[in-house]
Scaffold this active site. Sequence first.
Site, PDB file in Angstrom:
ATOM      1  N   LYS A 116       2.827 -21.529  25.262  1.00 15.09           N
ATOM      2  CA  LYS A 116       3.559 -22.448  24.394  1.00 15.09           C
ATOM      3  C   LYS A 116       2.765 -22.859  23.155  1.00 15.09           C
ATOM      4  O   LYS A 116       3.346 -23.119  22.101  1.00 15.09           O
ATOM      5  CB  LYS A 116       3.979 -23.683  25.202  1.00 15.09           C
ATOM      6  CG  LYS A 116       4.888 -23.373  26.396  1.00 15.09           C
ATOM      7  CD  LYS A 116       6.179 -22.699  25.954  1.00 15.09           C
ATOM      8  CE  LYS A 116       7.156 -22.491  27.099  1.00 15.09           C
ATOM      9  NZ  LYS A 116       6.762 -21.445  28.038  1.00 15.09           N
ATOM     10  N   LYS A 201       5.236 -34.871  19.502  1.00 17.96           N
ATOM     11  CA  LYS A 201       5.962 -36.107  19.247  1.00 17.96           C
ATOM     12  C   LYS A 201       7.168 -36.161  20.178  1.00 17.96           C
ATOM     13  O   LYS A 201       7.888 -35.173  20.339  1.00 17.96           O
ATOM     14  CB  LYS A 201       6.415 -36.151  17.784  1.00 17.96           C
ATOM     15  CG  LYS A 201       7.294 -37.344  17.432  1.00 17.96           C
ATOM     16  CD  LYS A 201       6.546 -38.652  17.521  1.00 17.96           C
ATOM     17  CE  LYS A 201       7.431 -39.829  17.122  1.00 17.96           C
ATOM     18  NZ  LYS A 201       6.753 -41.130  17.363  1.00 17.96           N
ATOM     19  N   ARG A 291      14.091 -13.376  27.173  1.00 23.29           N
ATOM     20  CA  ARG A 291      14.900 -12.798  28.245  1.00 23.29           C
ATOM     21  C   ARG A 291      16.351 -13.183  28.035  1.00 23.29           C
ATOM     22  O   ARG A 291      16.668 -13.960  27.131  1.00 23.29           O
ATOM     23  CB  ARG A 291      14.446 -13.331  29.599  1.00 23.29           C
ATOM     24  CG  ARG A 291      14.410 -14.850  29.651  1.00 23.29           C
ATOM     25  CD  ARG A 291      14.204 -15.407  31.026  1.00 23.29           C
ATOM     26  NE  ARG A 291      13.850 -16.817  31.029  1.00 23.29           N
ATOM     27  CZ  ARG A 291      14.712 -17.825  30.879  1.00 23.29           C
ATOM     28  NH1 ARG A 291      16.000 -17.553  30.689  1.00 23.29           N
ATOM     29  NH2 ARG A 291      14.305 -19.070  30.910  1.00 23.29           N
TER      30      ARG A 291
END
Length: 449
Positions: A116, A201, A291
């Site tokens: 990420k 945030k 995917r």
Amino acid sequence: MFDKILIANRGEIALRILRACKELGILTVAVHSTADADAMHVRLADESVCVGPPPSKDSYLNVPALLAACEITGADAVHPGYGFLSENARFAEILADHNLHFIGPKAEHIRLMGDKIEAKKTAKRLGIPVVPGSDGAVMPDQDAMAIAKAIGFPVLVKAAAGGGGRGMKVAHTEADLALALTTAANEAKSAFGDASVYLEKYLQKPRHIEIQVLGDGRGGAIHLGERDCSLQRRHQKVWEEGPSPVLDAASRAKIGETVAKAMREMKYLGVGTVEFLYEDGEFYFIEMNTRIQVEHPVTEMITGIDLVLEQIRIAAGGDLPMQQSEVAITGHSIECRVNAENPVSFRPSPGRIQQYHPPGGLGVRIDSAVYQGYVIPPYYDSLVGKLIVHGKTRVECLMRLRRALDEMVVDGIETTLPLFRALVREPAIIDGDYHIHWLEQYLAGQQPG
């Protein structure tokens, strides 16, 4: 085109892939655990292979068993569906090493977007707007506090290597931050084997909006509009619809082209979904799923494009089905994920389906692999099926959904059907006035704000 595809999954998505293969004239191989020997996709496939006992790690995640099944049956490609090995870059590489095609993105893109932190850096580099946050992993020390103060509380602590709500904690104040960091890191380590976390945030009342993309791997890519997935419980999507009630055509075209341009630069291959939080007219990238999505039927209903079929065609070297200018969004679609769960406590409710009656009629679609007498096993996710409806307008779609929900019968187990029957009559849902925290507030008996 491929001659024979092994479907490395189970349940409704395995059946969905099988149907696309049949329409392309491709032979199919179903794999299954001993718990799924009577599954519908096993019954309908050209061949089937048992790959292990019920636990996923011994069957659907058993790579040597899947490779053996390919060798035994002569399959030349593998479709991973969603979940399980669908976003496992190493699995894609292993298949390539054995001269087998992985029906999905390039391994490098799976790996890149699976992290990420790197995904966020990549999105920023490609011109996709991102949520303000840390540039990389943080530790529970003064650096994390400094970053959090710079972003402004509340902040969200997120696992770098995972999703689905695991390794995700909110710190509303400075006093909350140390515990949120430690708890999220521990959850991330347990769930994903990686304790890395980062800060973002925390937006107050955002929508969750995702853009569906399709790329040919050679620099061509188009977007197919958006889905609004804001009705969630514990960061798990419950209800998805498209188009979003809060976007106009200009906003859709702008963010869609931003994403498609990025996919062209990446030379992205196959289907993918770029997910955003949307608040006060601004989009903020949160992740990309490399995917097919559970909620892909919503896009199929409003565009008329078979995403799984195109995914297979493109993986075999085919071209995009159309140019961006030819993509048309028609009408409105909503999907409800009907789960084998108590509709109040959400406690799993595995067991035998005594009576089953799916709704029908114009604009009603059921993606499910269950049947009367089928036993929902306790080993996997609790999805009974997806009810998808389409109408010329959102109002027509909601009325059709109300009718279809009232018509659907699943007896012998508890399901979430009562929840959806209530939601479809809620004024805020009818008005499209909800956000990602709305459902949890509603379920807690609070007045959603």
